[in-house]
Design an enzyme around this catalytic site. Structure first.
Site, mmCIF file in Angstrom:
data_model
loop_
_atom_site.group_PDB
_atom_site.id
_atom_site.type_symbol
_atom_site.label_atom_id
_atom_site.label_comp_id
_atom_site.label_asym_id
_atom_site.label_seq_id
_atom_site.Cartn_x
_atom_site.Cartn_y
_atom_site.Cartn_z
ATOM 1 N N SER A 216 0.855 -1.183 0.000
ATOM 2 C CA SER A 216 0.000 0.000 0.000
ATOM 3 C C SER A 216 0.893 1.236 0.000
ATOM 4 O O SER A 216 1.705 1.407 -0.904
ATOM 5 C CB SER A 216 -0.945 -0.018 1.210
ATOM 6 N N HIS B 52 -2.698 -1.242 -3.263
ATOM 7 C CA HIS B 52 -3.854 -0.370 -3.074
ATOM 8 C C HIS B 52 -3.734 0.833 -4.006
ATOM 9 O O HIS B 52 -2.984 1.770 -3.725
ATOM 10 C CB HIS B 52 -3.945 0.094 -1.624
ATOM 11 N N ASP C 179 -4.493 -4.713 6.144
ATOM 12 C CA ASP C 179 -4.842 -5.611 5.049
ATOM 13 C C ASP C 179 -3.700 -6.597 4.813
ATOM 14 O O ASP C 179 -2.532 -6.218 4.792
ATOM 15 C CB ASP C 179 -5.113 -4.794 3.783
#
Length: 405
Positions: free
Chosen positions: A221, A249, A345
């Site tokens: 991310s 992401h 995540d």
């Protein structure tokens, strides 16, 4: 019009003080909106608001912000011109680029990361969409706080030493030697060597699988684009026989460009994954923005599937569903990696990888731009290694060749 708030001399703000943020955007409505959103958070103080890069660059040293939210397209001096000038004046400055979701701006945003920007925030294309976008507002505030706080932590000891020197207390030779080298956000992106914090040893690790990996799955991310390119460059030919799955992401448009950049770094074919295609060794598949990418076994082959399920952990694509599906399809021959990023995540997904007998590598705190996701992964006690960014690629190359030591 430029709006500058109260000044503070360099090196004097305490760790508990609000983060000092500068907003630079030529659109008066957007500039006012971002200023108001950020100012409503008690952890943030907006110390400057400017309509172009030149005015902001001229005031950087006087205003001394921790974070700058920098628009790309502006008159007189655009964001890409202002970026290196800002960083030259304040080396540890955190710059977050703000751009609309066009291919041109996506390319520019990723280029900005290579030039020292800490991250980017994709803006909706119209003012009305910006005004009503809860996700944009949440992402902006989260990134400002996470990246700004990390930068302050990294330079904390330097401020302490400076203060002691000014007070007439000169550090002893031994104390100078024992002080770890400070790294800034750009060091972490480039994979520069950095000291592993003493606390890294507190995490439990588990042995690697004895089965040679048949797939490599990576999740990332904030800070991920540069980290992924670094890792892929170092893995090199070791990925010739395995498919590589990447969930970063990112919104649509950005993921297609990321695939191109990763492919150039790896010297391997790389593109967004397509629903129904069979995975092939040596190919890199990037989850498209706005879709979850998973795999499933079908008639003896492993195929990609793109789903339109709701966001998971506020993310779409998300890492957890990819890891869950990889665990089901590959079992003990799965090799997963969690790189820098906010949130958690991937932590649930690595539980599935571990339960299936696979192996997990995660990035350490010292080289992560944000140690949210990799920290959550490390905290599970299920990782086989917690490594600095510069060591992850070489380790993966050895593991993919069947060598775990």
């Amino acid at each position: 019009m430029a709006l500058a708030h109260k000044n503070i001399s360099a090196g004097t703000s305490a760790g508990n003080d609000p983060l000092r943020v500068m907003v630079v955007d030529d659109a008066v409505v957007i500039r006012g909106l971002l200023t108001r959103w950020l100012g409503e958070d008690k952890a943030i103080e907006v110390v400057g608001s400017y309509r172009n890069g030149k005015l902001a660059v001229d005031d950087i040293e006087k205003i001394n912000p921790d974070v700058v939210v920098l628009d790309i397209e502006m008159p007189e001096m655009d964001g890409m011109t202002a970026l290196p000038l800002m960083l030259a004046k304040k080396r540890d400055l955190v710059v977050i680029m703000a751009s609309t979701l066009t291919r041109r701006n996506a390319e520019t945003s990723l280029k900005a990361l290579s030039l020292g920007a800490a991250d980017y925030v994709p803006k909706p294309e119209t003012t009305s969409e910006v005004t009503t976008s809860i996700d944009f507002r949440r992402e902006l505030i989260e990134k400002v706080k996470a990246l700004g706080a990390r930068a302050r932590r990294m330079r904390g000891p330097v401020r302490t030493m400076r203060a002691e020197t000014l007070a007439g207390r000169t550090a002893t030779p031994s104390s100078r030697v024992s002080t770890p080298r400070q790294i800034n956000t750009r060091d972490a992106f480039r994979g520069a060597p950095a000291p592993v914090k003493p606390g890294a040893a507190r995490f439990v690790t588990r042995p690697y699988s004895s089965i040679r990996p048949r797939v490599l799955a990576l999740g990332a991310s904030t800070g991920g684009p540069q980290a992924l390119q670094e890792v892929m460059r170092q893995v090199g030919t070791a990925m010739n026989e395995v498919p590589v799955l990447i969930t970063q992401h990112m919104p649509p448009t950005f993921t297609a460009i990321l695939a191109e950049h990763v492919g150039k770094a790896a010297l391997r074919p790389a593109r967004e994954g397509e629903d129904g295609e069979i995975l092939r060794g040596g190919q890199i598949y990037v989850a498209p923005g706005g879709k979850h990418m998973i795999v499933e076994k079908e008639a003896g082959a492993v195929k990609l599937r793109l789903t339109d399920d709701p966001p998971i952990n506020f993310c779409k694509p998300a890492i957890d569903p990819m890891f869950d599906s990889v665990a089901k399809a590959y079992g003990s021959s799965a090799l997963a990696v969690v790189l820098t990023g906010m949130g958690h995540d991937g932590a649930n997904g690595i539980r599935s990888i571990a339960a299936g007998g696979g192996s997990i590598v995660t990035q350490d705190e010292a080289t992560s731009v944000v140690w949210g996701m990799p920290g959550a992964a490390a905290a599970t006690g299920l990782c086989s290694d917690i490594l600095p960014l510069s060591e992850i690629g070489p380790k993966l190359a050895r593991v993919l060749k069947g060598k775990t030591r």
